[in-house]
Scaffold this motif. Sequence first.
Motif, PDB file in Angstrom:
ATOM      1  N   PHE A 198       4.049  15.001   0.540  1.00 17.53           N
ATOM      2  CA  PHE A 198       3.465  13.668   0.647  1.00 17.53           C
ATOM      3  C   PHE A 198       4.484  12.758   1.302  1.00 17.53           C
ATOM      4  N   GLU A 199       4.142  12.212   2.447  1.00 21.88           N
ATOM      5  CA  GLU A 199       5.038  11.341   3.198  1.00 21.88           C
ATOM      6  C   GLU A 199       4.250  10.135   3.680  1.00 21.88           C
ATOM      7  N   VAL A 200       4.769   8.942   3.416  1.00 23.24           N
ATOM      8  CA  VAL A 200       4.099   7.708   3.812  1.00 23.24           C
ATOM      9  C   VAL A 200       5.063   6.922   4.701  1.00 23.24           C
ATOM     10  N   GLY A 201       4.574   6.454   5.847  1.00 18.24           N
ATOM     11  CA  GLY A 201       5.433   5.717   6.762  1.00 18.24           C
ATOM     12  C   GLY A 201       4.818   4.407   7.207  1.00 18.24           C
ATOM     13  N   LEU A 202       5.696   3.448   7.457  1.00 15.62           N
ATOM     14  CA  LEU A 202       5.298   2.154   8.000  1.00 15.62           C
ATOM     15  C   LEU A 202       5.530   2.156   9.505  1.00 15.62           C
ATOM     16  N   ASN A 203       4.597   1.628  10.249  1.00 15.92           N
ATOM     17  CA  ASN A 203       4.678   1.582  11.695  1.00 15.92           C
ATOM     18  C   ASN A 203       5.837   0.704  12.172  1.00 15.92           C
ATOM     19  N   ILE A 204       6.501   1.166  13.236  1.00 16.97           N
ATOM     20  CA  ILE A 204       7.526   0.344  13.879  1.00 16.97           C
ATOM     21  C   ILE A 204       7.170   0.035  15.337  1.00 16.97           C
ATOM     22  N   CYS A 205       6.045   0.551  15.793  1.00 20.45           N
ATOM     23  CA  CYS A 205       5.591   0.359  17.171  1.00 20.45           C
ATOM     24  C   CYS A 205       4.859  -0.982  17.297  1.00 20.45           C
ATOM     25  N   LEU A 218       0.827  -1.209   0.000  1.00 23.29           N
ATOM     26  CA  LEU A 218       0.000   0.000   0.000  1.00 23.29           C
ATOM     27  C   LEU A 218       0.861   1.259   0.000  1.00 23.29           C
ATOM     28  N   LYS A 219       1.973   1.230   0.703  1.00 21.75           N
ATOM     29  CA  LYS A 219       2.908   2.369   0.720  1.00 21.75           C
ATOM     30  C   LYS A 219       3.409   2.638  -0.692  1.00 21.75           C
ATOM     31  N   GLU A 220       3.817   1.592  -1.385  1.00 23.77           N
ATOM     32  CA  GLU A 220       4.294   1.745  -2.767  1.00 23.77           C
ATOM     33  C   GLU A 220       3.217   2.341  -3.667  1.00 23.77           C
ATOM     34  N   GLU A 221       1.993   1.883  -3.501  1.00 21.98           N
ATOM     35  CA  GLU A 221       0.889   2.399  -4.322  1.00 21.98           C
ATOM     36  C   GLU A 221       0.599   3.865  -3.993  1.00 21.98           C
ATOM     37  N   LEU A 222       0.591   4.192  -2.717  1.00 23.65           N
ATOM     38  CA  LEU A 222       0.353   5.578  -2.299  1.00 23.65           C
ATOM     39  C   LEU A 222       1.417   6.519  -2.851  1.00 23.65           C
ATOM     40  N   GLU A 223       2.658   6.081  -2.818  1.00 21.63           N
ATOM     41  CA  GLU A 223       3.766   6.935  -3.236  1.00 21.63           C
ATOM     42  C   GLU A 223       3.741   7.265  -4.727  1.00 21.63           C
ATOM     43  N   LYS A 224       2.887   6.616  -5.482  1.00 25.20           N
ATOM     44  CA  LYS A 224       2.728   6.928  -6.909  1.00 25.20           C
ATOM     45  C   LYS A 224       1.848   8.168  -7.124  1.00 25.20           C
ATOM     46  N   LEU A 225       1.025   8.515  -6.149  1.00 20.93           N
ATOM     47  CA  LEU A 225       0.026   9.571  -6.332  1.00 20.93           C
ATOM     48  C   LEU A 225       0.596  10.962  -6.611  1.00 20.93           C
ATOM     49  N   PRO A 226       1.641  11.407  -5.936  1.00 20.06           N
ATOM     50  CA  PRO A 226       2.117  12.766  -6.194  1.00 20.06           C
ATOM     51  C   PRO A 226       2.521  13.032  -7.649  1.00 20.06           C
ATOM     52  N   ALA A 227       2.939  12.015  -8.358  1.00 19.47           N
ATOM     53  CA  ALA A 227       3.342  12.199  -9.757  1.00 19.47           C
ATOM     54  C   ALA A 227       2.176  12.595 -10.655  1.00 19.47           C
ATOM     55  N   SER A 228       0.959  12.257 -10.260  1.00 13.29           N
ATOM     56  CA  SER A 228      -0.190  12.540 -11.125  1.00 13.29           C
ATOM     57  C   SER A 228      -1.221  13.482 -10.515  1.00 13.29           C
ATOM     58  N   ASP A 241      -9.933  18.544  -1.573  1.00 13.38           N
ATOM     59  CA  ASP A 241     -11.113  17.948  -2.211  1.00 13.38           C
ATOM     60  C   ASP A 241     -10.808  17.466  -3.629  1.00 13.38           C
ATOM     61  N   GLN A 242     -10.000  18.228  -4.362  1.00 13.23           N
ATOM     62  CA  GLN A 242      -9.613  17.813  -5.722  1.00 13.23           C
ATOM     63  C   GLN A 242      -8.765  16.541  -5.663  1.00 13.23           C
ATOM     64  N   TYR A 243      -7.869  16.471  -4.687  1.00 14.70           N
ATOM     65  CA  TYR A 243      -7.057  15.270  -4.479  1.00 14.70           C
ATOM     66  C   TYR A 243      -7.949  14.065  -4.202  1.00 14.70           C
ATOM     67  N   ARG A 244      -8.892  14.231  -3.283  1.00 17.14           N
ATOM     68  CA  ARG A 244      -9.781  13.119  -2.926  1.00 17.14           C
ATOM     69  C   ARG A 244     -10.603  12.643  -4.120  1.00 17.14           C
ATOM     70  N   ALA A 245     -11.014  13.571  -4.979  1.00 15.10           N
ATOM     71  CA  ALA A 245     -11.861  13.231  -6.127  1.00 15.10           C
ATOM     72  C   ALA A 245     -11.056  12.751  -7.335  1.00 15.10           C
ATOM     73  N   HIS A 246      -9.761  12.938  -7.318  1.00 10.58           N
ATOM     74  CA  HIS A 246      -8.916  12.592  -8.468  1.00 10.58           C
ATOM     75  C   HIS A 246      -9.024  11.093  -8.777  1.00 10.58           C
ATOM     76  N   SER A 247      -9.036  10.764 -10.033  1.00 10.38           N
ATOM     77  CA  SER A 247      -9.210   9.359 -10.453  1.00 10.38           C
ATOM     78  C   SER A 247      -8.105   8.445  -9.918  1.00 10.38           C
ATOM     79  N   GLU A 248      -6.877   8.940  -9.818  1.00 12.95           N
ATOM     80  CA  GLU A 248      -5.779   8.110  -9.290  1.00 12.95           C
ATOM     81  C   GLU A 248      -5.975   7.829  -7.794  1.00 12.95           C
ATOM     82  N   HIS A 249      -6.446   8.821  -7.063  1.00 13.80           N
ATOM     83  CA  HIS A 249      -6.734   8.617  -5.644  1.00 13.80           C
ATOM     84  C   HIS A 249      -7.902   7.643  -5.486  1.00 13.80           C
ATOM     85  N   GLN A 250      -8.922   7.805  -6.293  1.00 15.49           N
ATOM     86  CA  GLN A 250     -10.077   6.906  -6.239  1.00 15.49           C
ATOM     87  C   GLN A 250      -9.663   5.467  -6.555  1.00 15.49           C
TER      88      GLN A 250
END
Length: 102
Positions: free
Chosen positions: A43-50, A26-36, A71-80
Amino acid sequence: MLKHIVMMKLDPALSEEKRLKQASFLKEELEKLPASIPQIKHFEVGLNICDKPQAYDLVLLSRFNDVAALDQYRAHSEHQAFYEILKKYLYKVAVTDYWEEA
């Protein structure tokens, strides 16, 4: 800046190894979003270590100029498209949006 924080918890019944594998995917998939999605300013994505049971597995910290940009980010097709993937893994989510103080 508007700060948008999302914490995602995967199925706690899964082994730690399986949850880490899913969270990494999921982190890898999320990290693709800023490009589009140009509305994203940070944009920062982290994995839990706790290892505490109340900890979430994955966190997103992002920044936007204003609520309209979020709101535009949330509605964007890549985010969806990402959200459709996320729903297959998501057990629980917590979201907070707030204005960052200068």
